[in-house]
Design a protein around this motif. Sequence first.
Motif, PDB file in Angstrom:
ATOM      1  N   GLU A 339       0.819  -1.213   0.000  1.00 25.51           N
ATOM      2  CA  GLU A 339       0.000   0.000   0.000  1.00 25.51           C
ATOM      3  C   GLU A 339       0.851   1.260   0.000  1.00 25.51           C
ATOM      4  O   GLU A 339       0.545   2.231  -0.701  1.00 25.51           O
ATOM      5  CB  GLU A 339      -0.930   0.000   1.212  1.00 25.51           C
ATOM      6  CG  GLU A 339      -1.961  -1.127   1.185  1.00 25.51           C
ATOM      7  CD  GLU A 339      -2.851  -1.103   2.411  1.00 25.51           C
ATOM      8  OE1 GLU A 339      -2.910  -0.054   3.071  1.00 25.51           O
ATOM      9  OE2 GLU A 339      -3.483  -2.129   2.703  1.00 25.51           O
ATOM     10  N   LEU A 343       1.682   4.761  -3.115  1.00 24.59           N
ATOM     11  CA  LEU A 343       1.548   6.209  -2.941  1.00 24.59           C
ATOM     12  C   LEU A 343       2.890   6.912  -2.814  1.00 24.59           C
ATOM     13  O   LEU A 343       3.196   7.842  -3.553  1.00 24.59           O
ATOM     14  CB  LEU A 343       0.679   6.502  -1.715  1.00 24.59           C
ATOM     15  CG  LEU A 343      -0.724   5.870  -1.727  1.00 24.59           C
ATOM     16  CD1 LEU A 343      -1.461   6.190  -0.446  1.00 24.59           C
ATOM     17  CD2 LEU A 343      -1.507   6.348  -2.933  1.00 24.59           C
ATOM     18  N   ARG A 445      -6.397   0.499  -1.535  1.00 25.57           N
ATOM     19  CA  ARG A 445      -5.826   1.738  -0.982  1.00 25.57           C
ATOM     20  C   ARG A 445      -5.997   2.889  -1.970  1.00 25.57           C
ATOM     21  O   ARG A 445      -6.013   4.063  -1.566  1.00 25.57           O
ATOM     22  CB  ARG A 445      -4.339   1.516  -0.674  1.00 25.57           C
ATOM     23  CG  ARG A 445      -3.628   2.709  -0.057  1.00 25.57           C
ATOM     24  CD  ARG A 445      -4.131   2.948   1.358  1.00 25.57           C
ATOM     25  NE  ARG A 445      -3.383   4.003   2.023  1.00 25.57           N
ATOM     26  CZ  ARG A 445      -3.665   5.303   1.930  1.00 25.57           C
ATOM     27  NH1 ARG A 445      -4.684   5.693   1.164  1.00 25.57           N
ATOM     28  NH2 ARG A 445      -2.959   6.200   2.576  1.00 25.57           N
ATOM     29  N   LEU A 446      -6.137   2.552  -3.255  1.00 26.44           N
ATOM     30  CA  LEU A 446      -6.285   3.587  -4.267  1.00 26.44           C
ATOM     31  C   LEU A 446      -7.734   4.029  -4.459  1.00 26.44           C
ATOM     32  O   LEU A 446      -7.996   4.976  -5.201  1.00 26.44           O
ATOM     33  CB  LEU A 446      -5.742   3.090  -5.608  1.00 26.44           C
ATOM     34  CG  LEU A 446      -4.236   2.819  -5.689  1.00 26.44           C
ATOM     35  CD1 LEU A 446      -3.873   2.328  -7.079  1.00 26.44           C
ATOM     36  CD2 LEU A 446      -3.432   4.060  -5.347  1.00 26.44           C
ATOM     37  N   ASN A 447      -8.678   3.349  -3.807  1.00 30.08           N
ATOM     38  CA  ASN A 447     -10.082   3.692  -4.008  1.00 30.08           C
ATOM     39  C   ASN A 447     -10.368   5.149  -3.679  1.00 30.08           C
ATOM     40  O   ASN A 447     -11.217   5.791  -4.296  1.00 30.08           O
ATOM     41  CB  ASN A 447     -10.988   2.788  -3.174  1.00 30.08           C
ATOM     42  CG  ASN A 447     -11.115   1.395  -3.789  1.00 30.08           C
ATOM     43  OD1 ASN A 447     -10.673   1.172  -4.921  1.00 30.08           O
ATOM     44  ND2 ASN A 447     -11.697   0.472  -3.066  1.00 30.08           N
ATOM     45  N   SER A 448      -9.636   5.673  -2.681  1.00 29.34           N
ATOM     46  CA  SER A 448      -9.857   7.071  -2.298  1.00 29.34           C
ATOM     47  C   SER A 448      -9.351   8.030  -3.379  1.00 29.34           C
ATOM     48  O   SER A 448      -9.740   9.190  -3.409  1.00 29.34           O
ATOM     49  CB  SER A 448      -9.170   7.380  -0.971  1.00 29.34           C
ATOM     50  OG  SER A 448      -7.802   7.048  -1.021  1.00 29.34           O
ATOM     51  N   LEU A 449      -8.465   7.548  -4.253  1.00 27.34           N
ATOM     52  CA  LEU A 449      -8.040   8.358  -5.391  1.00 27.34           C
ATOM     53  C   LEU A 449      -8.947   8.126  -6.598  1.00 27.34           C
ATOM     54  O   LEU A 449      -9.114   9.002  -7.440  1.00 27.34           O
ATOM     55  CB  LEU A 449      -6.594   8.027  -5.784  1.00 27.34           C
ATOM     56  CG  LEU A 449      -5.487   8.629  -4.917  1.00 27.34           C
ATOM     57  CD1 LEU A 449      -4.137   8.129  -5.390  1.00 27.34           C
ATOM     58  CD2 LEU A 449      -5.515  10.147  -4.938  1.00 27.34           C
ATOM     59  N   ALA A 454     -12.618  12.492  -3.681  1.00 34.44           N
ATOM     60  CA  ALA A 454     -12.098  11.865  -2.468  1.00 34.44           C
ATOM     61  C   ALA A 454     -10.646  12.282  -2.230  1.00 34.44           C
ATOM     62  O   ALA A 454      -9.958  12.753  -3.129  1.00 34.44           O
ATOM     63  CB  ALA A 454     -12.203  10.343  -2.568  1.00 34.44           C
ATOM     64  N   THR A 456      -6.847  11.236  -0.201  1.00 30.79           N
ATOM     65  CA  THR A 456      -6.047  10.231   0.481  1.00 30.79           C
ATOM     66  C   THR A 456      -4.860  10.909   1.155  1.00 30.79           C
ATOM     67  O   THR A 456      -4.439  12.003   0.742  1.00 30.79           O
ATOM     68  CB  THR A 456      -5.550   9.142  -0.500  1.00 30.79           C
ATOM     69  OG1 THR A 456      -5.043   8.031   0.238  1.00 30.79           O
ATOM     70  CG2 THR A 456      -4.460   9.673  -1.424  1.00 30.79           C
ATOM     71  N   ASP A 457      -4.326  10.289   2.210  1.00 26.20           N
ATOM     72  CA  ASP A 457      -3.238  10.874   2.993  1.00 26.20           C
ATOM     73  C   ASP A 457      -1.922  10.180   2.681  1.00 26.20           C
ATOM     74  O   ASP A 457      -1.857   8.947   2.600  1.00 26.20           O
ATOM     75  CB  ASP A 457      -3.512  10.731   4.501  1.00 26.20           C
ATOM     76  CG  ASP A 457      -4.749  11.504   4.918  1.00 26.20           C
ATOM     77  OD1 ASP A 457      -4.977  12.581   4.354  1.00 26.20           O
ATOM     78  OD2 ASP A 457      -5.476  11.020   5.801  1.00 26.20           O
ATOM     79  N   LYS A 463      -2.442  15.773   2.245  1.00 30.91           N
ATOM     80  CA  LYS A 463      -3.671  15.237   1.665  1.00 30.91           C
ATOM     81  C   LYS A 463      -3.630  15.422   0.148  1.00 30.91           C
ATOM     82  O   LYS A 463      -3.348  16.506  -0.336  1.00 30.91           O
ATOM     83  CB  LYS A 463      -4.899  15.926   2.258  1.00 30.91           C
ATOM     84  CG  LYS A 463      -5.050  15.689   3.756  1.00 30.91           C
ATOM     85  CD  LYS A 463      -6.334  16.280   4.284  1.00 30.91           C
ATOM     86  CE  LYS A 463      -6.435  16.077   5.794  1.00 30.91           C
ATOM     87  NZ  LYS A 463      -6.423  14.657   6.164  1.00 30.91           N
ATOM     88  N   ARG A 465      -5.628  14.953  -3.553  1.00 34.19           N
ATOM     89  CA  ARG A 465      -6.890  14.794  -4.269  1.00 34.19           C
ATOM     90  C   ARG A 465      -6.579  14.636  -5.760  1.00 34.19           C
ATOM     91  O   ARG A 465      -5.825  15.419  -6.322  1.00 34.19           O
ATOM     92  CB  ARG A 465      -7.775  16.018  -4.045  1.00 34.19           C
ATOM     93  CG  ARG A 465      -9.214  15.845  -4.556  1.00 34.19           C
ATOM     94  CD  ARG A 465      -9.956  17.177  -4.512  1.00 34.19           C
ATOM     95  NE  ARG A 465      -9.907  17.785  -3.206  1.00 34.19           N
ATOM     96  CZ  ARG A 465     -10.795  17.573  -2.233  1.00 34.19           C
ATOM     97  NH1 ARG A 465     -11.798  16.746  -2.453  1.00 34.19           N
ATOM     98  NH2 ARG A 465     -10.674  18.175  -1.072  1.00 34.19           N
TER      99      ARG A 465
END
Length: 601
Positions: A339, A343, A445-449, A454, A456-457, A463, A465
């Motif tokens: 994960e 990132l 883990r990429l779902n927030s991207l 959304a 991700t941190d 943060k 976006r």
Amino acid sequence: MPEICFYEPWTYQLALPEKFEQILEETKKKRISYEADHCSQYNTRTQGKSAKLHPPTLSAVLKLIAMQEQKEPDAGAAGIQNVENSIRYFCMEYPLDEEVCVMTYNFRNGRFCGIRKKKDPDGGDTTKMPGVLKGGSTGEEYLAMLAFASIVSKSRYYDDEFHACYEELKRALKKGLVQLVLKMSFLCCDNLYQRVTAGTKDAIPFDCNQFFNGRLKDSFLSFDLNSGIYAPNACIIGSFKVLGAQKGKNNATIAELKVAYKGCFTCPSVEEERIPMLPENYIASQEVEEILEMVTHTPARLFMMTGEAGTGKTTDARMLAQILGLPYYVFTCGPGTDELELLASTVPNMETKKRTLPQLPDFQDLQMDPASALYVLSGTYEDGISEGEAFHKLLSLAFEKGYESARKEKDFFLKESEIIKACRRPSVLEIQEPSMIEKPGTLTRLNSLFDDGAVTDLINGEKIRRDPNTIIIMTTNLDYVGCGNFNQSVLSRMSLIQPKQELTEEEMKQRITARTGYADENVLRFMISVVKKIHAYLKEEDLQDGVCGYRELENWVLTFRAIKDIRRAAQIAVLSKAAMDPEEQEHLMKTYIEPYYSKQE
């Protein structure tokens, strides 16, 4: 037995088609029959078994028969969209008075999608399809689709009994066999009713929640109709006029498409060096053209291409970036990808800054004037200090200043992944082989991207976006050793999942000529034929330790041009990658390459 909207009591009270009203009057029969041979094989009641004539079902069956006969110019059409020998959608243009119902049925989720369109040669107005309710639809058009699915032999829901009764009903209507017409009508109605309302895994799927506020929830946008996303590629009844035949490639080049899509996106000048530079005469694949339409007409930005090595997945991703004038980023996954690596990661600082320290006094300065020598480092003049004390203080100060300088120097720094770099700006990001990741759930883990808006941190607290114009393309082969299944939450976020077909011989030849400049057609056709045959052999024999595709073909051509020996070039550029076993390589040489030279000699 549960009732659904098609079979609510009011639907049985509707008028029967005129022909059937006459038959009932002639035969002194009623709309309900208690005769066992009028009941479907799926009607398993032991007491009070009966079959009912259902007006919407009979109307649908009669209209389906008329569609097959095609006696009128607007008789309608029905077909399927077939993908990799599997039906994706049933497609239909069903005529109703002055309108035509343009719809598809997805049996995997039991949902319909469609619109009603005015019969107008200049392009009639469209409205949403009504739900099944009084004052709306009787359900006739939806039942016609389910009846059609029951007579398509390739369909999972093809039914022998229904098909036989349907064909017998057609024959009886033509010959005027009244008793047989009545019997087959009862059987068709009861068969469809039993299979739709069965409530078992074998039942015809129907989502009872797909109607809302008197309308069918899922309808077509103009883009859906123009792009061919729902279009049939196998027309079984009539000729489609709205959905049309599924569009193939336009055979447009990169240069032509760059003109067509110019100005849709902008690239910062500092990123221009990342724009790919493929030959401008490359022909764009159907997948590229589909994505181009999606990203310029819809908010869709997430796509997946699947296919074997050498089918052009990465070339398509780079081609897309070049056409849109966007920077291209690529992230390659492996079994150990985790994960954090997706990132950002922390890496040792190998670029230590040069430290500038005050010049130290030499030994002679210390002997002559200890106070002045100490002042160089301390900044304080201590009058009368001895030589020994000054020396000890100098050592202590030198250590402290060196330690402080080293402490300020970071041992590690944060390195962003290509994924994060791409998400900061409009770009095309290719994520290669995500199915190779072994740890379950890593990609989530990429779902927030992936989700619009959304955040991700990163591990430093920043943060991130995703830019709304970052186009993400996952490219993978699900059949290779080491490839696993995707998490369903990742798959559901993909706007399109495009299976890449193998390049045709003509496509291979065009691409090879464009990339290598080699144009001897006879030699190229021989090489392409060999690569195709070896590829087929590897699949037939299930040999998974080698590959043979377009890349191997290109390497063969380049090697041959360099060393001028086509056999040796084949050995080191193709056969050595197709099989690790020397005996297997020899077999391939004798089977697919040597016979060509025997004929020449």
